[in-house]
Write a protein that holds these residues in place. Structure first.
Motif, PDB file in Angstrom:
ATOM      1  N   GLY A 168      -1.719   9.184   9.620  1.00 29.91           N
ATOM      2  CA  GLY A 168      -1.194   8.671   8.344  1.00 29.91           C
ATOM      3  C   GLY A 168       0.149   9.286   8.003  1.00 29.91           C
ATOM      4  N   LEU A 169       0.303  10.609   8.225  1.00 31.48           N
ATOM      5  CA  LEU A 169       1.583  11.292   7.957  1.00 31.48           C
ATOM      6  C   LEU A 169       2.678  10.752   8.853  1.00 31.48           C
ATOM      7  CD1 LEU A 169       0.429  15.007   7.488  1.00 31.48           C
ATOM      8  CD2 LEU A 169       1.086  13.346   5.709  1.00 31.48           C
ATOM      9  N   ILE A 170       2.292  10.502  10.125  1.00 25.37           N
ATOM     10  CA  ILE A 170       3.294   9.999  11.064  1.00 25.37           C
ATOM     11  C   ILE A 170       3.758   8.622  10.616  1.00 25.37           C
ATOM     12  CG2 ILE A 170       3.643   9.185  13.433  1.00 25.37           C
ATOM     13  CD1 ILE A 170       1.744  11.394  14.322  1.00 25.37           C
ATOM     14  N   VAL A 171       2.822   7.766  10.201  1.00 27.02           N
ATOM     15  CA  VAL A 171       3.195   6.414   9.761  1.00 27.02           C
ATOM     16  C   VAL A 171       4.064   6.473   8.505  1.00 27.02           C
ATOM     17  CG1 VAL A 171       2.278   4.245   8.818  1.00 27.02           C
ATOM     18  CG2 VAL A 171       1.198   5.320  10.809  1.00 27.02           C
ATOM     19  N   MET A 196       0.864  -1.175   0.000  1.00 24.35           N
ATOM     20  CA  MET A 196       0.000   0.000   0.000  1.00 24.35           C
ATOM     21  C   MET A 196       0.907   1.235   0.000  1.00 24.35           C
ATOM     22  SD  MET A 196      -2.871   1.139   2.774  1.00 24.35           S
ATOM     23  CE  MET A 196      -3.843  -0.316   2.489  1.00 24.35           C
ATOM     24  N   ASN A 197       0.715   2.110  -1.008  1.00 25.90           N
ATOM     25  CA  ASN A 197       1.572   3.283  -1.088  1.00 25.90           C
ATOM     26  C   ASN A 197       1.183   4.304  -0.050  1.00 25.90           C
ATOM     27  OD1 ASN A 197      -0.684   4.729  -2.063  1.00 25.90           O
ATOM     28  ND2 ASN A 197      -0.277   4.045  -4.155  1.00 25.90           N
ATOM     29  N   SER A 198       1.951   5.343   0.043  1.00 23.40           N
ATOM     30  CA  SER A 198       1.766   6.347   1.116  1.00 23.40           C
ATOM     31  C   SER A 198       0.448   7.084   0.983  1.00 23.40           C
ATOM     32  CB  SER A 198       2.939   7.335   1.089  1.00 23.40           C
ATOM     33  OG  SER A 198       4.163   6.676   1.313  1.00 23.40           O
ATOM     34  N   VAL A 199       0.059   7.460  -0.221  1.00 22.58           N
ATOM     35  CA  VAL A 199      -1.187   8.242  -0.409  1.00 22.58           C
ATOM     36  C   VAL A 199      -2.395   7.404  -0.016  1.00 22.58           C
ATOM     37  CG1 VAL A 199      -2.657   9.388  -2.109  1.00 22.58           C
ATOM     38  CG2 VAL A 199      -0.159   9.627  -2.241  1.00 22.58           C
ATOM     39  N   THR A 200      -2.368   6.157  -0.477  1.00 25.23           N
ATOM     40  CA  THR A 200      -3.492   5.266  -0.150  1.00 25.23           C
ATOM     41  C   THR A 200      -3.596   5.068   1.357  1.00 25.23           C
ATOM     42  OG1 THR A 200      -3.204   4.119  -2.246  1.00 25.23           O
ATOM     43  CG2 THR A 200      -4.500   2.997  -0.567  1.00 25.23           C
ATOM     44  N   LEU A 201      -2.433   4.920   1.989  1.00 22.01           N
ATOM     45  CA  LEU A 201      -2.415   4.735   3.444  1.00 22.01           C
ATOM     46  C   LEU A 201      -2.980   5.933   4.165  1.00 22.01           C
ATOM     47  CD1 LEU A 201      -1.574   3.069   5.911  1.00 22.01           C
ATOM     48  CD2 LEU A 201       0.702   4.158   5.776  1.00 22.01           C
ATOM     49  N   VAL A 202      -2.589   7.128   3.734  1.00 22.99           N
ATOM     50  CA  VAL A 202      -3.093   8.353   4.384  1.00 22.99           C
ATOM     51  C   VAL A 202      -4.600   8.473   4.203  1.00 22.99           C
ATOM     52  CG1 VAL A 202      -3.043  10.880   4.325  1.00 22.99           C
ATOM     53  CG2 VAL A 202      -0.904   9.583   4.226  1.00 22.99           C
ATOM     54  N   ILE A 203      -5.026   8.172   2.918  1.00 21.19           N
ATOM     55  CA  ILE A 203      -6.479   8.261   2.671  1.00 21.19           C
ATOM     56  C   ILE A 203      -7.225   7.246   3.521  1.00 21.19           C
ATOM     57  CG2 ILE A 203      -8.274   7.890   0.924  1.00 21.19           C
ATOM     58  CD1 ILE A 203      -6.299   8.970  -1.176  1.00 21.19           C
ATOM     59  N   PHE A 204      -6.688   6.027   3.601  1.00 19.24           N
ATOM     60  CA  PHE A 204      -7.326   4.998   4.439  1.00 19.24           C
ATOM     61  C   PHE A 204      -7.423   5.447   5.893  1.00 19.24           C
ATOM     62  CE2 PHE A 204      -6.930   1.287   7.214  1.00 19.24           C
ATOM     63  CZ  PHE A 204      -8.063   0.572   6.855  1.00 19.24           C
ATOM     64  N   MET A 205      -6.325   6.019   6.406  1.00 20.61           N
ATOM     65  CA  MET A 205      -6.307   6.487   7.792  1.00 20.61           C
ATOM     66  C   MET A 205      -7.306   7.627   8.003  1.00 20.61           C
ATOM     67  SD  MET A 205      -4.061   4.645   9.482  1.00 20.61           S
ATOM     68  CE  MET A 205      -3.481   5.610  10.848  1.00 20.61           C
ATOM     69  N   VAL A 206      -7.429   8.530   7.034  1.00 15.97           N
ATOM     70  CA  VAL A 206      -8.368   9.662   7.133  1.00 15.97           C
ATOM     71  C   VAL A 206      -9.801   9.152   7.182  1.00 15.97           C
ATOM     72  CG1 VAL A 206      -9.329  11.650   5.925  1.00 15.97           C
ATOM     73  CG2 VAL A 206      -6.848  11.366   6.099  1.00 15.97           C
ATOM     74  N   VAL A 207     -10.121   8.235   6.209  1.00 18.14           N
ATOM     75  CA  VAL A 207     -11.486   7.699   6.143  1.00 18.14           C
ATOM     76  C   VAL A 207     -11.809   6.908   7.403  1.00 18.14           C
ATOM     77  CG1 VAL A 207     -13.024   6.135   4.907  1.00 18.14           C
ATOM     78  CG2 VAL A 207     -11.519   7.680   3.621  1.00 18.14           C
ATOM     79  N   THR A 208     -10.874   6.084   7.813  1.00 16.19           N
ATOM     80  CA  THR A 208     -11.112   5.260   9.007  1.00 16.19           C
ATOM     81  C   THR A 208     -11.307   6.134  10.244  1.00 16.19           C
ATOM     82  OG1 THR A 208      -9.763   3.480   8.077  1.00 16.19           O
ATOM     83  CG2 THR A 208     -10.192   3.418  10.455  1.00 16.19           C
ATOM     84  N   GLY A 209     -10.443   7.084  10.452  1.00 13.44           N
ATOM     85  CA  GLY A 209     -10.558   7.974  11.618  1.00 13.44           C
ATOM     86  C   GLY A 209     -11.845   8.765  11.600  1.00 13.44           C
ATOM     87  N   SER A 210     -12.212   9.237  10.385  1.00  9.72           N
ATOM     88  CA  SER A 210     -13.448  10.021  10.277  1.00  9.72           C
ATOM     89  C   SER A 210     -14.663   9.185  10.626  1.00  9.72           C
ATOM     90  CB  SER A 210     -13.567  10.575   8.853  1.00  9.72           C
ATOM     91  OG  SER A 210     -14.784  11.271   8.700  1.00  9.72           O
ATOM     92  N   LEU A 211     -14.695   7.942  10.070  1.00 10.94           N
ATOM     93  CA  LEU A 211     -15.847   7.082  10.338  1.00 10.94           C
ATOM     94  C   LEU A 211     -15.921   6.690  11.817  1.00 10.94           C
ATOM     95  CD1 LEU A 211     -15.734   4.721   7.208  1.00 10.94           C
ATOM     96  CD2 LEU A 211     -17.355   6.578   7.678  1.00 10.94           C
ATOM     97  N   ILE A 212     -14.772   6.368  12.401  1.00 14.85           N
ATOM     98  CA  ILE A 212     -14.776   5.973  13.813  1.00 14.85           C
ATOM     99  C   ILE A 212     -15.258   7.118  14.693  1.00 14.85           C
ATOM    100  CG2 ILE A 212     -13.285   5.348  15.752  1.00 14.85           C
ATOM    101  CD1 ILE A 212     -11.585   3.749  13.764  1.00 14.85           C
ATOM    102  N   ALA A 213     -14.718   8.304  14.506  1.00 14.39           N
ATOM    103  CA  ALA A 213     -15.087   9.457  15.340  1.00 14.39           C
ATOM    104  C   ALA A 213     -16.541   9.851  15.108  1.00 14.39           C
ATOM    105  CB  ALA A 213     -14.150  10.628  15.044  1.00 14.39           C
ATOM    106  N   GLY A 214     -16.946   9.865  13.810  1.00 14.89           N
ATOM    107  CA  GLY A 214     -18.318  10.275  13.516  1.00 14.89           C
ATOM    108  C   GLY A 214     -19.341   9.328  14.105  1.00 14.89           C
ATOM    109  N   PHE A 215     -19.126   8.032  13.858  1.00 12.96           N
ATOM    110  CA  PHE A 215     -20.098   7.060  14.372  1.00 12.96           C
ATOM    111  C   PHE A 215     -20.048   6.951  15.901  1.00 12.96           C
ATOM    112  CE2 PHE A 215     -20.152   5.550   9.935  1.00 12.96           C
ATOM    113  CZ  PHE A 215     -21.515   5.479   9.758  1.00 12.96           C
ATOM    114  N   THR A 216     -18.868   7.253  16.462  1.00 12.84           N
ATOM    115  CA  THR A 216     -18.776   7.286  17.926  1.00 12.84           C
ATOM    116  C   THR A 216     -19.671   8.388  18.486  1.00 12.84           C
ATOM    117  OG1 THR A 216     -16.503   6.439  17.900  1.00 12.84           O
ATOM    118  CG2 THR A 216     -17.234   7.584  19.901  1.00 12.84           C
TER     119      THR A 216
END
Length: 376
Positions: free
Chosen positions: A370-373, A1-21
């Protein structure tokens, strides 16, 4: 998984977790409505926050409202405002107009308070009147006559009695020397002589009936003026008068006479007062002048009295009303579903913003992670 995909995955995942929480947290304010059990063990966070803390919330809310919002000072301040006073005066004017136009009676207001209250008052009044008259009659029946007469009146009567003897003497003289007295004596002398046989014939030889009557007149007058007779009369009058004063009412009246007198008094007083007619009389006709005075000035005095009374007693009134307890009961009786619906309707936009903020913050956190990773 390249860096951009990883960042996007982390953004989407974090957004969904926080929003649904946040969505779940909002839902858990009210749901579930009741505790849930699994194998007899109560599941955590059930019921929701509001249902679980409902009683505490209702108590605190009642205390807050009565302690800081609906305080006695707030009510008094509101009542004393000019617009409130104008409203009260307007209300009083409407009631006065209704009373006057519809000729409302005291009985009308009594029936509004409680059906049949008028009849109860009439019956109670008549029974009380009868009882009072009978009880007072029983008391007076055994009283000494002198105790029933006021002291001033008794002194006047004493003076009148002391002057009776001269008046009696004067009446005797007036009667004996009158034509009627002469005729009465003549008839008595005639009957006496005619029924004495020989004695009558002997008396006729020496005296005429006219001379006998005249002699009797002179002797009766002399007798009435004699000091001893005066003393006897005074003593007799004084003795009889003292007997009357020291006698009791029961010495001159039988129980039957007393009962009849009491019944007559009850009937007379009842007819005179006529409580039924008074209660049916229109309020405005009791005292027209007083009613007009109340319409012009009395209503303002009534307003002042009401305001002063509420100012002094508002704390006690609110304590009696138990507003905090009333608020608690109303909240406790309110259906939790309706309460949720009401809160959601009021705070719908705020909850949507909280949810959106959760998605945004989650996305930001996911982006940073994602940036940190990527860079590490």
């Amino acid at each position: 998984m390249n860096s951009v995909t990883l960042v996007i995955f982390m953004v989407v995942t974090g957004s969904l977790i926080a929003g649904f929480t946040n969505i779940l947290a909002i839902k858990m304010l009210f749901k579930p409505y009741h505790a849930k059990y699994l194998f007899g063990i109560k599941l955590p966070f059930t019921p929701g926050v509001v249902p679980a803390r409902r009683k505490e919330v209702s108590v605190k809310l009642g205390q807050i409202i009565t302690g800081h919002l609906l305080t006695p000072e707030v009510f008094i301040s509101k009542i004393r405002k000019p617009e409130s006073e104008r409203f009260i005066i307007s209300f009083i004017d409407r009631q006065i107009q209704t009373i006057e136009n519809e000729k409302l009676s005291i009985s009308y207001f009594l029936e509004r308070l409680s059906e049949g209250l008028t009849d109860k008052i009439i019956t109670g009044f008549n029974e009380t009147l009868t009882d009072k008259i009978h009880s007072e009659g029983d008391r007076l029946y055994h009283e000494v006559i002198s105790d029933l007469v006021p002291e001033d009146a008794l002194q006047v009567i004493d003076g009148k009695v002391s002057n009776i003897q001269p008046q009696i003497e004067k009446k005797i003289k007036s009667y004996i020397t009158s034509e009627k007295g002469y005729n009465d004596l003549y008839v008595m002398v005639d009957e006496f002589i005619e029924h004495r046989g020989r004695l009558a014939k002997t008396l006729k030889l020496f005296l005429t009936k006219e001379s006998i009557v005249e002699s009797i007149q002179r002797e009766v007058i002399k007798l009435s003026e004699h000091p001893k007779m005066t003393g006897i009369m005074n003593e007799f009058i004084s003795s009889e008068y003292e007997k009357i004063k020291t006698s009791r009412v029961s010495d001159f009246m039988s129980e039957k006479d007393k009962s009849e007198l009491e019944s007559n008094i009850v009937q007379t007083v009842g007819k005179w007062i006529n409580i039924e007619r008074l209660l049916e009389k229109p309020v405005a006709e009791f005292n027209p002048a007083l009613f007009e005075s109340f319409k012009e000035r009395g209503k303002y005095k009534l307003l002042d009295n009401m305001t002063d009374y509420l100012s002094v007693n508002m704390v006690r009134i609110m304590d009696k009303l138990q507003l905090a307890e009333l608020i608690k009961e109303q909240i406790d009786s309110f259906e939790i579903e309706k309460l949720e619906e009401l809160v959601m309707d009021v705070a719908k936009k705020e909850f949507q913003m909280i949810t959106l903020l959760g998605f945004i913050l989650g996305a930001v956190v996911g982006f940073v992670q994602g940036l940190i990773v990527v860079f590490l």
